[in-house]
Design a protein around this motif. Sequence first.
Motif, PDB file in Angstrom:
ATOM      1  N   LEU A 249       0.856  -1.189   0.000  1.00  0.00           N
ATOM      2  CA  LEU A 249       0.000   0.000   0.000  1.00  0.00           C
ATOM      3  C   LEU A 249       0.889   1.235   0.000  1.00  0.00           C
ATOM      4  CD1 LEU A 249      -2.687  -0.945   2.697  1.00  0.00           C
ATOM      5  CD2 LEU A 249      -2.801  -1.247   0.220  1.00  0.00           C
TER       6      LEU A 249
ATOM      7  N   HIS B  47       0.529   4.952   0.902  1.00  0.00           N
ATOM      8  CA  HIS B  47      -0.401   5.790   1.646  1.00  0.00           C
ATOM      9  C   HIS B  47      -0.023   7.264   1.455  1.00  0.00           C
ATOM     10  CE1 HIS B  47      -2.651   6.317   5.742  1.00  0.00           C
ATOM     11  NE2 HIS B  47      -2.835   7.344   4.944  1.00  0.00           N
TER      12      HIS B  47
ATOM     13  N   CYS C   6      -5.536   4.752   8.476  1.00  0.00           N
ATOM     14  CA  CYS C   6      -5.077   3.471   9.060  1.00  0.00           C
ATOM     15  C   CYS C   6      -6.210   2.813   9.840  1.00  0.00           C
ATOM     16  CB  CYS C   6      -3.876   3.684   9.976  1.00  0.00           C
ATOM     17  SG  CYS C   6      -2.380   4.095   9.081  1.00  0.00           S
TER      18      CYS C   6
ATOM     19  N   GLN D  81       3.417  -0.944   3.997  1.00  0.00           N
ATOM     20  CA  GLN D  81       2.941   0.391   3.622  1.00  0.00           C
ATOM     21  C   GLN D  81       4.119   1.350   3.466  1.00  0.00           C
ATOM     22  OE1 GLN D  81       0.089   3.125   5.864  1.00  0.00           O
ATOM     23  NE2 GLN D  81      -1.086   1.227   5.921  1.00  0.00           N
TER      24      GLN D  81
ATOM     25  N   TYR E 253       7.557   2.910   9.401  1.00  0.00           N
ATOM     26  CA  TYR E 253       7.235   2.952   7.966  1.00  0.00           C
ATOM     27  C   TYR E 253       8.335   3.644   7.169  1.00  0.00           C
ATOM     28  CZ  TYR E 253       2.420   1.849   9.310  1.00  0.00           C
ATOM     29  OH  TYR E 253       1.306   1.259   9.822  1.00  0.00           O
TER      30      TYR E 253
END
Length: 318
Positions: free
Chosen positions: A133, A135, A155, A170, A199
């Motif tokens: 993903l 984001h 989220c 992500q 992340y």
Amino acid sequence: MSDSKPFVLAKGGRGGWGNQHFATPTRQVPRFAKPGLEGEVREVILELKLLADVGLVGFPNVGKSTLLSVVSKAHPKIANYHFTTLYPNLGVVYVTEGVSFVMADIPGIIEGASEGAGLGHDFLRHIDRCRLLVHLVDVSGSEGRDPVADFEAICAELSEYSPELAERPQIVVANKTDLLPEGSSLLEELRDYVTELGYDFYEMSAATHQGTTELVKAIAGKLAELPPIRTFEADYVAPEPVIDTSEELEIEECDGVWYVEGPWLKKLVATINFTDYESRMYFDRTLREASVFDRMEALGVQDGDAVSMYGLEFEYQS
Ligand code: GDP
Ligand code: MG
């Protein structure tokens, strides 16, 4: 079915005698089959699941469509109002010779989407299969938004919809850096927040193409490390048994209890899973179609009377 091997959804007939057998000058197409030759008839719902490696998620207007149009040949609608993208858009992103990936622009995940509000819910299904993903967060603080709160809201939305999806790798991308007000700390706040959570973090301005090449490379690098896409798992529902209900059942009332008996009913009761709604409906439908209830009514059964069918006891309700 848990693997990708082909399987038979509905068996065809045993084959007929051929068209020439039925065709006459006026009847060119056979509209019937010899009894016993008919194939299976099944109602099925097929759902197209888009196959993308990367799913773009984020609030409306964060620049998902813009990014897709910049890095691929896809031409998603881009506009400055919410819900601009009504269909998930797919684009192939070419990285270098022989390296490419498919990116899907998933429109409008909004707060409450996982409970069915807005359009988001419909589209969430399409990211089920993404391996990664991406984001996007609007870091410019436009419309008075707080990037960290937006990140958290999406989220939460993802985990509400599917905890498994929320666990998907992500990459977080701060977009619209070109609009950052002088002296703003929003970018730093978001970076600190998400890197603390572990992340990978990138910043870009999709509109001015700043940082998009770096992001594409990072995505390709991450994809190279990730396991291949999961195969689609369809649920196979066994067809209902075919029971010949032509033989009449015995219906007898004794001390206020209605006993119903007959070979096919015995077989039917044995095949029904009474904890399963579909199965119970099939039971009810079979009895109804065999006119069992009509006959009981004619014999004087009343609502609330006890009925007994091979150990199955219930109160009669017309
Ligand atoms: P989506 O709803 O996430 O698909 O957002 P869009 O790609 O449709 O973009 C929404 C609006 O933001 C459009 O007017 C874009 O031109 C604008 N936009 C997207 N990325 C940037 C950016 O990096 N900088 C600026 N200034 N505007 C952007
Ligand atoms: Mg869009």
